[in-house]
Design a protein around this motif. Structure first.
Motif, PDB file in Angstrom:
ATOM      1  N   ALA A 190       0.827  -1.203   0.000  1.00 41.27           N
ATOM      2  CA  ALA A 190       0.000   0.000   0.000  1.00 41.27           C
ATOM      3  C   ALA A 190       0.860   1.251   0.000  1.00 41.27           C
ATOM      4  N   LEU A 191       1.917   1.243   0.795  1.00 39.25           N
ATOM      5  CA  LEU A 191       2.822   2.392   0.845  1.00 39.25           C
ATOM      6  C   LEU A 191       3.489   2.628  -0.509  1.00 39.25           C
ATOM      7  N   ARG A 192       3.822   1.553  -1.192  1.00 43.63           N
ATOM      8  CA  ARG A 192       4.438   1.690  -2.516  1.00 43.63           C
ATOM      9  C   ARG A 192       3.464   2.311  -3.506  1.00 43.63           C
ATOM     10  N   ALA A 193       2.191   1.876  -3.439  1.00 46.72           N
ATOM     11  CA  ALA A 193       1.183   2.446  -4.339  1.00 46.72           C
ATOM     12  C   ALA A 193       0.968   3.929  -4.052  1.00 46.72           C
ATOM     13  N   LEU A 194       0.927   4.291  -2.785  1.00 40.47           N
ATOM     14  CA  LEU A 194       0.738   5.698  -2.424  1.00 40.47           C
ATOM     15  C   LEU A 194       1.905   6.550  -2.910  1.00 40.47           C
ATOM     16  N   ARG A 195       3.095   6.005  -2.787  1.00 34.65           N
ATOM     17  CA  ARG A 195       4.271   6.741  -3.249  1.00 34.65           C
ATOM     18  C   ARG A 195       4.207   6.953  -4.762  1.00 34.65           C
ATOM     19  N   ARG A 196       3.769   5.947  -5.488  1.00 38.65           N
ATOM     20  CA  ARG A 196       3.687   6.060  -6.946  1.00 38.65           C
ATOM     21  C   ARG A 196       2.592   7.039  -7.376  1.00 38.65           C
ATOM     22  N   HIS A 197       1.600   7.225  -6.517  1.00 40.04           N
ATOM     23  CA  HIS A 197       0.541   8.195  -6.819  1.00 40.04           C
ATOM     24  C   HIS A 197       0.868   9.589  -6.268  1.00 40.04           C
ATOM     25  N   ARG A 198       2.109   9.749  -5.809  1.00 37.37           N
ATOM     26  CA  ARG A 198       2.582  11.042  -5.298  1.00 37.37           C
ATOM     27  C   ARG A 198       1.772  11.507  -4.084  1.00 37.37           C
ATOM     28  N   LEU A 199       1.317  10.548  -3.290  1.00 37.02           N
ATOM     29  CA  LEU A 199       0.586  10.868  -2.068  1.00 37.02           C
ATOM     30  C   LEU A 199       1.505  10.676  -0.872  1.00 37.02           C
ATOM     31  N   ARG A 200       1.371  11.552   0.101  1.00 35.13           N
ATOM     32  CA  ARG A 200       2.252  11.522   1.265  1.00 35.13           C
ATOM     33  C   ARG A 200       1.609  10.743   2.411  1.00 35.13           C
ATOM     34  N   VAL A 201       2.445   9.988   3.105  1.00 36.04           N
ATOM     35  CA  VAL A 201       2.014   9.224   4.282  1.00 36.04           C
ATOM     36  C   VAL A 201       2.749   9.787   5.490  1.00 36.04           C
ATOM     37  N   PRO A 202       2.022  10.208   6.527  1.00 34.47           N
ATOM     38  CA  PRO A 202       0.578  10.092   6.744  1.00 34.47           C
ATOM     39  C   PRO A 202      -0.210  11.358   6.385  1.00 34.47           C
ATOM     40  N   ASP A 203       0.417  12.350   5.763  1.00 28.55           N
ATOM     41  CA  ASP A 203      -0.269  13.621   5.500  1.00 28.55           C
ATOM     42  C   ASP A 203      -1.543  13.445   4.686  1.00 28.55           C
ATOM     43  N   ASP A 204      -1.442  12.653   3.609  1.00 31.89           N
ATOM     44  CA  ASP A 204      -2.604  12.434   2.748  1.00 31.89           C
ATOM     45  C   ASP A 204      -3.387  11.183   3.141  1.00 31.89           C
ATOM     46  N   VAL A 205      -2.678  10.129   3.450  1.00 31.45           N
ATOM     47  CA  VAL A 205      -3.313   8.854   3.822  1.00 31.45           C
ATOM     48  C   VAL A 205      -2.508   8.209   4.940  1.00 31.45           C
ATOM     49  N   SER A 206      -3.212   7.761   5.981  1.00 28.14           N
ATOM     50  CA  SER A 206      -2.571   7.007   7.064  1.00 28.14           C
ATOM     51  C   SER A 206      -2.660   5.513   6.758  1.00 28.14           C
ATOM     52  N   VAL A 207      -1.649   4.762   7.189  1.00 29.66           N
ATOM     53  CA  VAL A 207      -1.624   3.314   6.965  1.00 29.66           C
ATOM     54  C   VAL A 207      -1.185   2.614   8.246  1.00 29.66           C
ATOM     55  N   VAL A 208      -1.928   1.571   8.623  1.00 34.41           N
ATOM     56  CA  VAL A 208      -1.547   0.740   9.767  1.00 34.41           C
ATOM     57  C   VAL A 208      -1.576  -0.723   9.332  1.00 34.41           C
ATOM     58  N   GLY A 209      -0.579  -1.484   9.759  1.00 30.28           N
ATOM     59  CA  GLY A 209      -0.485  -2.892   9.379  1.00 30.28           C
ATOM     60  C   GLY A 209      -0.736  -3.818  10.544  1.00 30.28           C
ATOM     61  N   PHE A 210      -0.318  -5.070  10.356  1.00 34.38           N
ATOM     62  CA  PHE A 210      -0.506  -6.077  11.399  1.00 34.38           C
ATOM     63  C   PHE A 210       0.608  -7.102  11.258  1.00 34.38           C
ATOM     64  N   ASP A 211       1.364  -7.344  12.326  1.00 28.68           N
ATOM     65  CA  ASP A 211       2.409  -8.378  12.429  1.00 28.68           C
ATOM     66  C   ASP A 211       3.662  -7.875  13.136  1.00 28.68           C
ATOM     67  N   ASP A 212       4.082  -6.644  12.829  1.00 31.04           N
ATOM     68  CA  ASP A 212       5.399  -6.127  13.186  1.00 31.04           C
ATOM     69  C   ASP A 212       6.483  -6.941  12.490  1.00 31.04           C
ATOM     70  N   HIS A 213       6.374  -6.963  11.184  1.00 30.75           N
ATOM     71  CA  HIS A 213       7.370  -7.586  10.307  1.00 30.75           C
ATOM     72  C   HIS A 213       8.746  -7.014  10.638  1.00 30.75           C
ATOM     73  N   GLU A 214       9.785  -7.777  10.354  1.00 36.65           N
ATOM     74  CA  GLU A 214      11.145  -7.340  10.686  1.00 36.65           C
ATOM     75  C   GLU A 214      11.535  -6.043   9.982  1.00 36.65           C
ATOM     76  N   LEU A 215      10.845  -5.679   8.905  1.00 38.19           N
ATOM     77  CA  LEU A 215      11.126  -4.421   8.215  1.00 38.19           C
ATOM     78  C   LEU A 215      10.188  -3.290   8.628  1.00 38.19           C
ATOM     79  N   ALA A 216       9.203  -3.583   9.478  1.00 35.72           N
ATOM     80  CA  ALA A 216       8.206  -2.573   9.848  1.00 35.72           C
ATOM     81  C   ALA A 216       8.852  -1.363  10.516  1.00 35.72           C
ATOM     82  N   GLU A 217       9.791  -1.606  11.408  1.00 32.67           N
ATOM     83  CA  GLU A 217      10.443  -0.492  12.094  1.00 32.67           C
ATOM     84  C   GLU A 217      11.294   0.319  11.128  1.00 32.67           C
TER      85      GLU A 217
END
Length: 339
Positions: free
Chosen positions: A254-281
């Motif tokens: 989702a973050l990649r799609a937002l970046r490609r649409h030139r939208l800022r996170v979290p200014d334009d869209v907030s995103v929350v996930g689930f798991d705490d993947h090793e790359l999440a931090e």
């Protein structure tokens, strides 16, 4: 010259049965004597014979693991943690990857693990017939997915509570157009997407927010699927100001799609996930942390406990802790965006 268990027993001044119990971690040996025997065995270069141990104990010293997707992060992480516990205890792992309906049906029809394993760790949720087939093996059974079921020790989390905390966080920030990226098409009988979707709907209802089906998209629990799902949500007539992704991998997409649409996170869209993947931090993702490694290790440990104490009553369900971790991908909605 090959060192035998008799040589170890003679050097340690104990019986061969005491050496056997000590090196196999069996009860009836004091810590002091066990340490002494381990030291002597190491000094002599003694290696226990797997075939001899199997004959003496009636065990195969092998644990069967069945999984739907070994290439997915969650399943691979659970498997890696469990294997380390099994290996440290002297057990091998026999893995069955049941990633298609055909291989799954063939496995449960033939049950190739019969008489080949001492216990089974299931990373998939069996239906009633499949669960009965596994119980017929008459070996300890454990799982890291789904809820409590007869004959299994299930180590897991409260998916509803975790997802509810994620969606409630977005509501508390002031968001009213909250989308969800799910994985409804994922493995047969997998209840996780259903429980997390129910939490999403419950929190919206509690907050007095009308559910909009157009704000849901299937991301297939992959990065690529999450990117495609986010693109679908952005194409809505009134796109969301915040998105709950049922897994961190979908959130990354989702973050990649937002970046490609030139939208800022979290200014334009907030995103929350689930798991705490090793790359999440690393990417600053707000997420619900679950102890994935801990679940695999705990399930393995409980299986070994059952093997060592077969007459003890095993736990039916062990619930692991979860917590919401706030990072940089969530904020109150922008006054410029839809509310």
């Amino acid at each position: 010259m090959t060192v035998s268990i008799t040589d170890v027993a003679r050097a340690a001044g104990v019986s061969t049965s005491t050496v056997s119990r000590a090196l196999r971690g069996r009860p009836g040996v004091s810590d002091e004597v066990r340490a002494q025997i381990a030291t002597v065995a190491a000094q002599l270069g003694y290696t226990a014979s797997r075939s001899a141990s199997s004959l003496a104990s009636g065990r195969t010293f092998t644990i069967g693991v069945i999984a739907p997707y070994i290439g997915r992060w969650f399943f691979g992480t659970v498997l890696d943690a469990a294997e380390k516990v099994f290996s440290a205890a002297g057990y091998d792992v026999l893995l069955y990857n049941l990633g298609t309906p055909e291989t799954r049906k063939r496995f449960f029809t033939r049950l190739p693990v019969r008489k080949r394993v001492d216990a089974v760790l299931s990373l998939l949720i069996p239906d009633e017939e499949e669960a009965a087939a596994l119980r017929s093996l008459e070996v300890p059974l454990a799982s890291t997915v789904g809820g409590a079921r007869e004959g299994f020790t299930v180590v897991g989390i409260d998916d509803h509570a975790g997802a509810a905390s994620a969606v409630r966080h977005l509501v508390n920030l002031g968001h009213r157009r909250i989308g969800m990226i799910s994985g409804a098409s994922e493995p047969l009988h997998w209840t996780t997407p259903l429980a997390r979707r129910r939490a999403y709907l419950d929190v919206l209802a509690d907050a007095g927010i009308e559910h909009d089906p157009k704000l849901e998209a299937d991301g297939g629990y992959t990065v690529e699927g999450g990117e495609q799902a986010m693109t679908e949500l952005l194409a809505a007539s009134r796109p969301p100001t915040a998105v709950f992704a049922q897994s961190d991998e979908m959130a990354m997409g989702a973050l990649r799609a937002l970046r490609r649409h030139r939208l800022r996170v979290p200014d334009d869209v907030s995103v929350v996930g689930f798991d705490d993947h090793e790359l999440a931090e690393v990417i600053g993702l707000t997420t619900v942390a679950q102890p994935v490694t801990g679940q695999g290790a705990e399930a393995a440990r409980l299986l070994l406990e059952q093997l060592d104490a077969p007459d003890a009553e095993p736990p039916g369900h062990v619930q692991m802790p979860i917590r919401l971790i706030l990072r940089e991908t969530t904020a109150p909605p922008s006054p410029r965006g839809p509310q």
